[in-house]
Design a protein around this motif. Sequence first.
Motif, PDB file in Angstrom:
ATOM      1  N   ILE A 105       0.295   4.013   7.683  1.00  0.00           N
ATOM      2  CA  ILE A 105      -0.690   3.047   7.206  1.00  0.00           C
ATOM      3  C   ILE A 105      -1.163   2.208   8.388  1.00  0.00           C
ATOM      4  O   ILE A 105      -0.386   1.435   8.962  1.00  0.00           O
ATOM      5  CB  ILE A 105      -0.080   2.148   6.117  1.00  0.00           C
ATOM      6  CG1 ILE A 105       0.341   3.003   4.917  1.00  0.00           C
ATOM      7  CG2 ILE A 105      -1.077   1.066   5.681  1.00  0.00           C
ATOM      8  CD1 ILE A 105       1.169   2.262   3.898  1.00  0.00           C
ATOM      9  N   THR A 165      -0.985  -4.981   8.551  1.00  0.00           N
ATOM     10  CA  THR A 165       0.207  -4.382   7.945  1.00  0.00           C
ATOM     11  C   THR A 165       1.420  -4.893   8.722  1.00  0.00           C
ATOM     12  O   THR A 165       1.586  -4.570   9.892  1.00  0.00           O
ATOM     13  CB  THR A 165       0.156  -2.850   7.993  1.00  0.00           C
ATOM     14  OG1 THR A 165      -0.990  -2.396   7.269  1.00  0.00           O
ATOM     15  CG2 THR A 165       1.406  -2.245   7.354  1.00  0.00           C
ATOM     16  N   ARG A 224       0.837  -1.203   0.000  1.00  0.00           N
ATOM     17  CA  ARG A 224       0.000   0.000   0.000  1.00  0.00           C
ATOM     18  C   ARG A 224       0.867   1.247   0.000  1.00  0.00           C
ATOM     19  O   ARG A 224       1.948   1.271   0.600  1.00  0.00           O
ATOM     20  CB  ARG A 224      -0.912   0.015   1.228  1.00  0.00           C
ATOM     21  CG  ARG A 224      -1.907  -1.147   1.281  1.00  0.00           C
ATOM     22  CD  ARG A 224      -2.944  -1.069   0.175  1.00  0.00           C
ATOM     23  NE  ARG A 224      -3.782  -2.244   0.133  1.00  0.00           N
ATOM     24  CZ  ARG A 224      -4.892  -2.398   0.867  1.00  0.00           C
ATOM     25  NH1 ARG A 224      -5.260  -1.443   1.710  1.00  0.00           N
ATOM     26  NH2 ARG A 224      -5.596  -3.502   0.770  1.00  0.00           N
ATOM     27  N   ALA A 272      -2.225  -1.100  -4.816  1.00  0.00           N
ATOM     28  CA  ALA A 272      -1.466  -0.323  -3.837  1.00  0.00           C
ATOM     29  C   ALA A 272      -2.261   0.817  -3.224  1.00  0.00           C
ATOM     30  O   ALA A 272      -1.804   1.460  -2.279  1.00  0.00           O
ATOM     31  CB  ALA A 272      -0.191   0.221  -4.479  1.00  0.00           C
ATOM     32  N   TYR A 273      -3.462   1.064  -3.741  1.00  0.00           N
ATOM     33  CA  TYR A 273      -4.341   2.089  -3.163  1.00  0.00           C
ATOM     34  C   TYR A 273      -5.617   1.482  -2.591  1.00  0.00           C
ATOM     35  O   TYR A 273      -6.586   2.186  -2.309  1.00  0.00           O
ATOM     36  CB  TYR A 273      -4.668   3.154  -4.211  1.00  0.00           C
ATOM     37  CG  TYR A 273      -3.442   3.940  -4.617  1.00  0.00           C
ATOM     38  CD1 TYR A 273      -2.938   4.957  -3.811  1.00  0.00           C
ATOM     39  CD2 TYR A 273      -2.752   3.633  -5.786  1.00  0.00           C
ATOM     40  CE1 TYR A 273      -1.791   5.663  -4.166  1.00  0.00           C
ATOM     41  CE2 TYR A 273      -1.601   4.322  -6.150  1.00  0.00           C
ATOM     42  CZ  TYR A 273      -1.129   5.335  -5.333  1.00  0.00           C
ATOM     43  OH  TYR A 273       0.002   6.026  -5.678  1.00  0.00           O
ATOM     44  N   GLY A 274      -5.608   0.147  -2.457  1.00  0.00           N
ATOM     45  CA  GLY A 274      -6.750  -0.544  -1.876  1.00  0.00           C
ATOM     46  C   GLY A 274      -7.899  -0.761  -2.836  1.00  0.00           C
ATOM     47  O   GLY A 274      -8.983  -1.170  -2.419  1.00  0.00           O
ATOM     48  N   SER A 296       0.908   5.437   0.810  1.00  0.00           N
ATOM     49  CA  SER A 296       0.192   6.482   1.536  1.00  0.00           C
ATOM     50  C   SER A 296       1.146   7.632   1.866  1.00  0.00           C
ATOM     51  O   SER A 296       2.369   7.451   1.891  1.00  0.00           O
ATOM     52  CB  SER A 296      -0.407   5.916   2.825  1.00  0.00           C
ATOM     53  OG  SER A 296      -1.067   6.931   3.558  1.00  0.00           O
TER      54      SER A 296
END
Length: 278
Positions: free
Chosen positions: A91, A96, A85, A233-235, A87
Amino acid sequence: MNTRRYTIPELPEVETIKSQLNKVLPMKVKEVHFSNVSDSIVKDKDFSAKGKELLKVERKGKVLRFFFEDELRVISGLGMSGSWRISKEWIDVKHTHVQLVGENADGPLYLGYVDPRRFGNMHFLTEEHEANWLERLGPDVSSLEFTLEYLLKLKKERPMKVIKPFLLEQNFFSGVGNYMASEICARAGIRPTRKMKTLTKNDLSNLLQATKMVLDDSIETGGTTFSGGYADAYGEKGRGVTNLVVFYQKICGLCHKSEVKKITLAGRGTYYCPTCQR
């Protein structure tokens, strides 16, 4: 049809994440954080990424390769449910297990490895150790190494291999996973139960072209997500389900009339059209 649908990241999904990561690199890593259970994922720690610059990410098969300064590498295999991910803030997504904290040209940057099932694996390696690790993988099916000549060679050397489960063997077909294998066989017009020795040169040529078609379609739509599993990677979920012709389908998407059959080969659910595939 089975209603429990999970997407295990295959080549198109890993390629999508790789491309997204590269758009925010290079990155200066200031801190590295590991969860309390990260040892089940992180298998090797030849170096610490703290203070190092992450230059780029490449991919071989279903494996991400992180290139750090000083010829240092991180190999990241996503397993069944892993993803990275991106951000600009910490995160805090559940599960995670590894988080790189630092900055790029635009300011603060956080890269987190999320893996609910913890079947992924990660290796912090020197360049030499990474080269040794990668020897277990065969030609990437999106690379120039994956040719008709290569398939003809495999037919000669592995004549008794059943084609669909054979496609899942990463030391021969790096990058192919279960949904791709069913889709490749379908688009090539080949029954998944056929042995390599029965495939003609034309069959293998069709298999080669079918692999490219499946890859191109899925990568273009950001990978494939069913009701659970893969996120980028951005959900976000992949939209590749719109391209599927047999996998989890009731009616074949090629002939639009025959009912898709499901069988089990080498313990994996396998889908095919009895009309289009011979």
